[in-house]
Design a protein around this motif. Structure first.
Motif, PDB file in Angstrom:
ATOM      1  N   ALA A   1     -22.331  -2.429  -9.217  1.00 25.55           N
ATOM      2  CA  ALA A   1     -21.212  -3.178  -9.792  1.00 25.55           C
ATOM      3  C   ALA A   1     -19.929  -2.354  -9.838  1.00 25.55           C
ATOM      4  N   HIS A   2     -20.067  -1.039  -9.969  1.00 23.52           N
ATOM      5  CA  HIS A   2     -18.894  -0.167 -10.082  1.00 23.52           C
ATOM      6  C   HIS A   2     -18.578   0.598  -8.797  1.00 23.52           C
ATOM      7  N   GLU A   3     -19.267   0.264  -7.716  1.00 23.65           N
ATOM      8  CA  GLU A   3     -19.111   1.010  -6.471  1.00 23.65           C
ATOM      9  C   GLU A   3     -17.656   1.045  -5.990  1.00 23.65           C
ATOM     10  N   MET A   4     -16.993  -0.092  -5.982  1.00 19.81           N
ATOM     11  CA  MET A   4     -15.619  -0.134  -5.489  1.00 19.81           C
ATOM     12  C   MET A   4     -14.694   0.688  -6.390  1.00 19.81           C
ATOM     13  N   ILE A   5     -14.859   0.560  -7.690  1.00 24.18           N
ATOM     14  CA  ILE A   5     -14.020   1.304  -8.634  1.00 24.18           C
ATOM     15  C   ILE A   5     -14.249   2.801  -8.492  1.00 24.18           C
ATOM     16  N   LEU A   6     -15.509   3.212  -8.352  1.00 21.95           N
ATOM     17  CA  LEU A   6     -15.815   4.638  -8.254  1.00 21.95           C
ATOM     18  C   LEU A   6     -15.363   5.239  -6.922  1.00 21.95           C
ATOM     19  N   ASN A   7     -15.062   4.395  -5.951  1.00 22.04           N
ATOM     20  CA  ASN A   7     -14.572   4.862  -4.650  1.00 22.04           C
ATOM     21  C   ASN A   7     -13.140   4.406  -4.384  1.00 22.04           C
ATOM     22  N   ILE A   8     -12.406   4.106  -5.432  1.00 24.83           N
ATOM     23  CA  ILE A   8     -11.060   3.537  -5.295  1.00 24.83           C
ATOM     24  C   ILE A   8     -10.101   4.489  -4.580  1.00 24.83           C
ATOM     25  N   LYS A   9     -10.339   5.792  -4.694  1.00 17.97           N
ATOM     26  CA  LYS A   9      -9.445   6.757  -4.038  1.00 17.97           C
ATOM     27  C   LYS A   9      -9.446   6.577  -2.521  1.00 17.97           C
ATOM     28  N   GLU A  10     -10.537   6.020  -1.983  1.00 17.73           N
ATOM     29  CA  GLU A  10     -10.610   5.787  -0.535  1.00 17.73           C
ATOM     30  C   GLU A  10      -9.580   4.764  -0.062  1.00 17.73           C
ATOM     31  N   LEU A  11      -9.036   3.977  -0.988  1.00 20.83           N
ATOM     32  CA  LEU A  11      -8.003   3.003  -0.627  1.00 20.83           C
ATOM     33  C   LEU A  11      -6.765   3.686  -0.062  1.00 20.83           C
ATOM     34  N   SER A  12      -6.540   4.943  -0.450  1.00 21.05           N
ATOM     35  CA  SER A  12      -5.341   5.629   0.034  1.00 21.05           C
ATOM     36  C   SER A  12      -5.358   5.805   1.553  1.00 21.05           C
ATOM     37  N   ASN A  13      -6.524   5.584   2.180  1.00 20.93           N
ATOM     38  CA  ASN A  13      -6.635   5.719   3.634  1.00 20.93           C
ATOM     39  C   ASN A  13      -6.405   4.409   4.395  1.00 20.93           C
ATOM     40  N   ILE A  14      -6.260   3.284   3.671  1.00 18.08           N
ATOM     41  CA  ILE A  14      -6.115   2.012   4.374  1.00 18.08           C
ATOM     42  C   ILE A  14      -4.648   1.744   4.723  1.00 18.08           C
ATOM     43  N   GLN A  15      -4.452   0.918   5.721  1.00 19.63           N
ATOM     44  CA  GLN A  15      -3.108   0.523   6.129  1.00 19.63           C
ATOM     45  C   GLN A  15      -2.751  -0.790   5.440  1.00 19.63           C
ATOM     46  N   ILE A  16      -1.600  -0.808   4.803  1.00 21.83           N
ATOM     47  CA  ILE A  16      -1.116  -2.006   4.106  1.00 21.83           C
ATOM     48  C   ILE A  16      -0.109  -2.708   5.015  1.00 21.83           C
ATOM     49  N   ASP A  17      -0.185  -4.024   5.057  1.00 20.82           N
ATOM     50  CA  ASP A  17       0.772  -4.827   5.809  1.00 20.82           C
ATOM     51  C   ASP A  17       2.187  -4.439   5.356  1.00 20.82           C
ATOM     52  N   PRO A  18       3.046  -4.021   6.283  1.00 19.35           N
ATOM     53  CA  PRO A  18       4.403  -3.578   5.914  1.00 19.35           C
ATOM     54  C   PRO A  18       5.199  -4.618   5.121  1.00 19.35           C
ATOM     55  N   GLN A  19       5.017  -5.899   5.442  1.00 19.39           N
ATOM     56  CA  GLN A  19       5.737  -6.944   4.698  1.00 19.39           C
ATOM     57  C   GLN A  19       5.251  -7.015   3.255  1.00 19.39           C
ATOM     58  N   LEU A  20       3.936  -6.893   3.068  1.00 22.19           N
ATOM     59  CA  LEU A  20       3.381  -6.902   1.714  1.00 22.19           C
ATOM     60  C   LEU A  20       3.890  -5.695   0.943  1.00 22.19           C
ATOM     61  N   LYS A  21       3.912  -4.543   1.605  1.00 26.64           N
ATOM     62  CA  LYS A  21       4.416  -3.314   0.986  1.00 26.64           C
ATOM     63  C   LYS A  21       5.873  -3.496   0.553  1.00 26.64           C
ATOM     64  N   GLU A  22       6.667  -4.047   1.460  1.00 29.64           N
ATOM     65  CA  GLU A  22       8.092  -4.246   1.183  1.00 29.64           C
ATOM     66  C   GLU A  22       8.290  -5.201   0.009  1.00 29.64           C
ATOM     67  N   HIS A  23       7.446  -6.211  -0.068  1.00 25.13           N
ATOM     68  CA  HIS A  23       7.546  -7.205  -1.135  1.00 25.13           C
ATOM     69  C   HIS A  23       7.094  -6.631  -2.486  1.00 25.13           C
ATOM     70  N   LEU A  24       5.998  -5.877  -2.478  1.00 24.55           N
ATOM     71  CA  LEU A  24       5.409  -5.396  -3.725  1.00 24.55           C
ATOM     72  C   LEU A  24       6.003  -4.103  -4.256  1.00 24.55           C
ATOM     73  N   ALA A  25       6.484  -3.240  -3.394  1.00 22.98           N
ATOM     74  CA  ALA A  25       6.973  -1.925  -3.845  1.00 22.98           C
ATOM     75  C   ALA A  25       8.015  -2.015  -4.962  1.00 22.98           C
ATOM     76  N   PRO A  26       9.060  -2.846  -4.838  1.00 22.66           N
ATOM     77  CA  PRO A  26      10.055  -2.894  -5.929  1.00 22.66           C
ATOM     78  C   PRO A  26       9.455  -3.415  -7.242  1.00 22.66           C
ATOM     79  N   VAL A  27       8.541  -4.363  -7.147  1.00 22.61           N
ATOM     80  CA  VAL A  27       7.908  -4.921  -8.344  1.00 22.61           C
ATOM     81  C   VAL A  27       7.078  -3.848  -9.037  1.00 22.61           C
ATOM     82  N   LEU A  28       6.304  -3.102  -8.248  1.00 24.35           N
ATOM     83  CA  LEU A  28       5.435  -2.071  -8.812  1.00 24.35           C
ATOM     84  C   LEU A  28       6.240  -0.908  -9.394  1.00 24.35           C
ATOM     85  N   MET A  29       7.356  -0.579  -8.804  1.00 24.17           N
ATOM     86  CA  MET A  29       8.157   0.529  -9.319  1.00 24.17           C
ATOM     87  C   MET A  29       8.759   0.222 -10.669  1.00 24.17           C
ATOM     88  N   LYS A  30       8.922  -1.055 -10.987  1.00 25.41           N
ATOM     89  CA  LYS A  30       9.433  -1.435 -12.311  1.00 25.41           C
ATOM     90  C   LYS A  30       8.401  -1.110 -13.348  1.00 25.41           C
TER      91      LYS A  30
END
Length: 198
Positions: free
Chosen positions: A169-198
């Protein structure tokens, strides 16, 4: 997405679709499932005072544990993933201070000298608590270290649920650091980055 709005008008997870019936919010979903499937009494006790203790914890949880524990994951992994830059260390320190206050209250008010939040048996309150408290662990903030009462409670929850199921049940959470290796859609990044920085 449009499909998500058919399950939850809020377009948020968790959400449940049971035939034509839809429901949002994790606590409401857990209570619904425990009633629908007539789960063993200890999950949501029929004893009015024990049930009130579960309800008390679930009410307290949102403004305390949930208000702080998931932020560790956002600060250490998710926001840097979407923005491309780490947050200042003081942001994490601020969240950890709030979490430490909540953990102290959790131990003193809810755990006390009991095996579980409501006594000698696991309940929905314990499940809701542990899921949130595993999030800091997944990003390297071991909140159980130097807290023997909390560590023993975690061990009992693991055993009550079953270690294999607990870690599944906790496998994804315990391996969450591995997300730093995935590629995020540039449009999604552009859309979410300003919201997250707030």
């Amino acid at each position: 997405s449009e499909g998500a709005s058919k399950v939850s008008l809020l377009k948020k997870v968790p959400a449940l679709k049971d035939g034509d019936f839809t429901l949002a919010e994790c606590t409401a979903i857990l209570l619904y499932l425990s009633r629908k499937y007539n789960t063993p009494d200890h999950w949501y006790p029929s004893d009015i005072q024990k049930r009130a203790q579960v309800d008390e914890y679930l009410s307290w949880h949102h403004a305390n544990i949930r208000a702080n524990a998931p932020k560790t994951m956002w600060i250490k992994v998710l926001i840097p993933l979407f923005t491309g830059q780490p947050l200042p260390a003081e942001k994490l320190q601020e969240v950890m201070e709030g979490l430490c206050t909540s953990l102290k209250q959790f131990e003193e008010r809810f755990l006390q000298d009991k095996a579980f939040i409501v006594g000698s048996e696991i309940s929905l309150a314990d499940l809701v608590a542990i899921v949130e408290l595993m999030q800091p662990v997944g990003v390297g903030c071991d909140i159980f270290e130097d807290r023997p009462r909390l560590m023993e409670w975690r061990r009992r929850v693991e055993e009550a649920v079953g270690k294999e199921l607990f870690f599944q049940a906790h496998e994804m959470i315990l391996n969450i650091k591995e997300l730093s290796n995935i590629q995020i859609d540039p449009q999604l990044k552009e859309h979410l980055a300003p919201v997250l920085m707030k």
